[in-house]
Design an enzyme around this catalytic site. Structure first.
Site, short mmCIF file in Angstrom:
data_model
loop_
_atom_site.label_atom_id
_atom_site.label_comp_id
_atom_site.label_asym_id
_atom_site.label_seq_id
_atom_site.Cartn_x
_atom_site.Cartn_y
_atom_site.Cartn_z
N LEU A 127 -25.55 10.45 -69.36
CA LEU A 127 -25.09 9.73 -70.54
C LEU A 127 -26.29 9.22 -71.33
O LEU A 127 -27.14 8.50 -70.81
CB LEU A 127 -24.18 8.57 -70.14
CG LEU A 127 -23.43 7.85 -71.27
CD1 LEU A 127 -22.14 7.22 -70.74
CD2 LEU A 127 -24.27 6.78 -71.95
N HIS A 231 -32.61 0.41 -64.25
CA HIS A 231 -33.48 0.21 -65.42
C HIS A 231 -32.82 -0.84 -66.33
O HIS A 231 -31.58 -0.89 -66.43
CB HIS A 231 -33.62 1.54 -66.16
CG HIS A 231 -34.65 1.54 -67.23
ND1 HIS A 231 -34.39 1.03 -68.49
CD2 HIS A 231 -35.93 1.99 -67.27
CE1 HIS A 231 -35.46 1.17 -69.25
NE2 HIS A 231 -36.41 1.74 -68.53
#
Length: 338
Positions: A127, A231
């Site tokens: 994505l 992240h």
């Protein structure tokens, strides 16, 4: 401005390549390499063209399209079964407890063990939303439309589904986890290994990675701190996955240490609550906000819209979504509340 998700075709190559250059590394499913992306598009075309409906080794790629300009501004992928072409490796974080009667002391040590436990699972991944479009819920449209696709093609997906989140990448584009673990054995930087994996697969991990468990206490502080940590740009994605019913069960990526989330496919919220209905009208003014999808395989499209169910089970939708999805009265759509 209206956006819809649709199946890819080979003409999307340059759009995907331009987006791949914006990822900043650590994004295996969207490498900035035209040949690798062409292979992915061809593989997706094969998956969309397969008509038998059974669980196979498919990769479906979808893109987010601005219906007014035709621009592609995002992408996502689904894999029907991971680990079919080469082993699907993960690290599993476990605890080893040992006790000494003589010292009257109990010691608990965390271990990273190389496993293929998740082999055979379906996966949602790849994505990416263009930085210029990170508003208006488009990331949610990308993410949740994948589950509508699964619900509409349920026989093509496994009973367990996973999602890998990118781990922590430093300002140099390196990975503290890679530097502290695998990088010590491979003689290559994280970026080199990540790029090689994206282009050639991870068989080199099977060939060279030590098979013995790694004691977390023996890693440096920088590597330990990022185990199972997404992240910063992936924290919202992690919350979305948790809202859908995914959970972290101690599996982390062998490259960057990012968490791998798992769920039972039929218990994923947007799969469980998705329902088909015949369109009764396409001029709804006020209704429940929803994700609406239609079409099989290469004809799949999804968009935001409004819906209102009738007592007979049919559904009315708004004109904007009907236009984006190219549906009319009598057609079938699937939907889930937004």
């Amino acid at each position: 401005m209206t956006f819809r998700l649709r199946a890819t075709h080979i003409d999307d190559l340059e759009h995907l390549y331009e987006m791949a250059k914006l990822t900043g590394g650590g994004f295996t499913n969207l490498p900035a390499d035209r040949n690798a992306l062409t292979k992915k598009l061809n593989r997706a075309d094969e998956a969309f063209s397969r008509t038998d409906g059974d669980l196979g080794d498919d990769q479906f790629t979808l893109v987010l399209e601005n219906t007014e300009t035709g621009q592609v501004r995002g992408t996502c992928q689904l894999f029907s079964q991971v680990g079919q072409q080469w082993p699907f490796y993960s690290y599993r974080l476990t605890t080893l407890t040992q006790h000494s009667q003589e010292l009257d002391r109990t010691v608990r040590a965390e271990l990273l063990s190389l496993v293929t436990d998740l082999e055979g699972s379906s996966e949602v991944g790849g994505l990416f939303l263009h930085p210029g479009e990170r508003a208006g819920g488009l990331g949610l449209l990308l993410a949740r439309s994948r589950y509508l696709f699964v619900a509409m093609h349920r026989s093509r997906f496994a009973d367990r589904i996973i999602a890998e989140l990118r781990g922590v990448i430093d300002d140099r584009g390196g990975s503290p986890f890679w530097d502290g673990v695998a990088g010590r054995f491979f003689g290559m930087t994280f970026q080199e290994a990540d790029y090689f994996n994206a282009i050639n697969g991870n068989q080199f991990i099977a060939d060279l990675m030590p098979k013995h468990p790694v004691y977390v206490a023996m890693l440096d502080d920088e590597a330990r701190k990022v185990i199972g940590v997404p992240h910063p740009s992936g924290r919202a994605a992690m919350r979305m996955l948790e809202n859908e019913g995914f959970s972290a069960e101690g599996y982390v990526d062998i490259f960057d240490g990012g968490p791998t989330m798992t769920a039972r496919t039929d218990q994923v919220k947007s799969v469980r609550e998705a329902k088909p209905a015949r369109v009764a009208a396409t001029d709804l003014d006020i209704g429940e906000r929803a994700l609406i999808a239609t079409g099989e395989l290469s004809g799949f499209k999804s968009a935001y819209g409004m819906r209102d169910f009738s007592e007979d089970g049919s559904v009315s939708i708004d004109e904007i979504s009907a236009t984006a999805l190219e549906v009319g009265v009598g057609d079938t759509v699937w939907s889930v509340a937004r």
